[in-house]
Design a protein around this motif. Sequence first.
Motif, PDB file in Angstrom:
ATOM      1  N   UNK A   8       0.626  -1.173  -0.361  1.00  0.00           N
ATOM      2  CA  UNK A   8      -0.078   0.003   0.190  1.00  0.00           C
ATOM      3  C   UNK A   8       0.805   1.324  -0.158  1.00  0.00           C
ATOM      4  N   UNK A   9       1.889   1.460   0.488  1.00  0.00           N
ATOM      5  CA  UNK A   9       2.834   2.217   0.747  1.00  0.00           C
ATOM      6  C   UNK A   9       3.486   2.707  -0.579  1.00  0.00           C
ATOM      7  N   UNK A  10       3.854   1.701  -1.375  1.00  0.00           N
ATOM      8  CA  UNK A  10       4.487   1.760  -2.564  1.00  0.00           C
ATOM      9  C   UNK A  10       3.331   2.196  -3.430  1.00  0.00           C
ATOM     10  N   UNK A  11       2.322   1.877  -3.471  1.00  0.00           N
ATOM     11  CA  UNK A  11       1.133   2.212  -4.280  1.00  0.00           C
ATOM     12  C   UNK A  11       0.914   3.770  -3.894  1.00  0.00           C
ATOM     13  N   UNK A  12       0.918   4.000  -2.846  1.00  0.00           N
ATOM     14  CA  UNK A  12       0.659   5.576  -2.374  1.00  0.00           C
ATOM     15  C   UNK A  12       1.838   6.526  -2.895  1.00  0.00           C
ATOM     16  N   UNK A  13       2.758   6.133  -2.744  1.00  0.00           N
ATOM     17  CA  UNK A  13       4.085   6.715  -3.528  1.00  0.00           C
ATOM     18  C   UNK A  13       3.887   6.921  -5.038  1.00  0.00           C
ATOM     19  N   UNK A  14       3.389   5.621  -5.629  1.00  0.00           N
ATOM     20  CA  UNK A  14       3.438   5.554  -7.125  1.00  0.00           C
ATOM     21  C   UNK A  14       2.326   6.772  -7.694  1.00  0.00           C
ATOM     22  N   UNK A  15       1.209   6.623  -7.027  1.00  0.00           N
ATOM     23  CA  UNK A  15       0.247   7.649  -7.274  1.00  0.00           C
ATOM     24  C   UNK A  15       0.405   9.242  -7.242  1.00  0.00           C
ATOM     25  N   UNK A  16       1.261   9.173  -6.107  1.00  0.00           N
ATOM     26  CA  UNK A  16       1.824  10.682  -5.643  1.00  0.00           C
ATOM     27  C   UNK A  16       2.579  11.081  -6.613  1.00  0.00           C
ATOM     28  N   UNK A  17       3.394  10.239  -7.266  1.00  0.00           N
ATOM     29  CA  UNK A  17       4.384  10.676  -8.135  1.00  0.00           C
ATOM     30  C   UNK A  17       3.614  10.669  -9.761  1.00  0.00           C
ATOM     31  N   UNK A  18       2.856   9.976  -9.998  1.00  0.00           N
ATOM     32  CA  UNK A  18       2.111  10.061 -11.305  1.00  0.00           C
ATOM     33  C   UNK A  18       1.276  11.160 -11.460  1.00  0.00           C
ATOM     34  N   UNK A  19       0.543  11.668 -10.256  1.00  0.00           N
ATOM     35  CA  UNK A  19      -0.340  12.818 -10.185  1.00  0.00           C
ATOM     36  C   UNK A  19       0.292  13.914  -9.462  1.00  0.00           C
ATOM     37  N   UNK A  20       1.301  14.170  -9.333  1.00  0.00           N
ATOM     38  CA  UNK A  20       1.964  15.335  -8.653  1.00  0.00           C
ATOM     39  C   UNK A  20       1.329  16.651  -9.473  1.00  0.00           C
ATOM     40  N   UNK A  21       0.850  17.604  -8.331  1.00  0.00           N
ATOM     41  CA  UNK A  21       0.223  18.801  -8.600  1.00  0.00           C
ATOM     42  C   UNK A  21       1.168  19.667  -9.209  1.00  0.00           C
TER      43      UNK A  21
END
Length: 121
Positions: A8-21
């Motif tokens: 879950x931590x890795x998924x959070x970091x991935x989505x944070x990277x992909x959808x960086x504001x």
Amino acid sequence: MKLIRWLLGRLILLFDFVFTPRSKKRSAQAQQQLDSITQNLKLYQFKACPFCVKVRRAAKREGLKLETRDAKSNATYRQELHEQGGKVKVPCLRIEEQGQVTWLYESSDIVNYLQRLERSA
């Protein structure tokens, strides 16, 4: 359970990277003024903590440059957070103003503080 938390931590970091504001655009002088205000702010966080991600994204959206301190992997930062802040709880924003230090916990409170800070600059 550790595997699930890690995943879950890795998924959070991935989505944070992909959808960086995107950061707000402002003049160089206005950004420099804001940077001088935020130089006394330190964000104690864990990289994959969803509430920490929320605060980092809000800071990015406002164009604020915060020093982040990973209290999970750095024992010194963790100890500072415990001894000076009173508890090991993240996210925590260390605010130093006129020699006074304030420790602000709770992601929503931190985001509100950062938004007020950006508006006042």
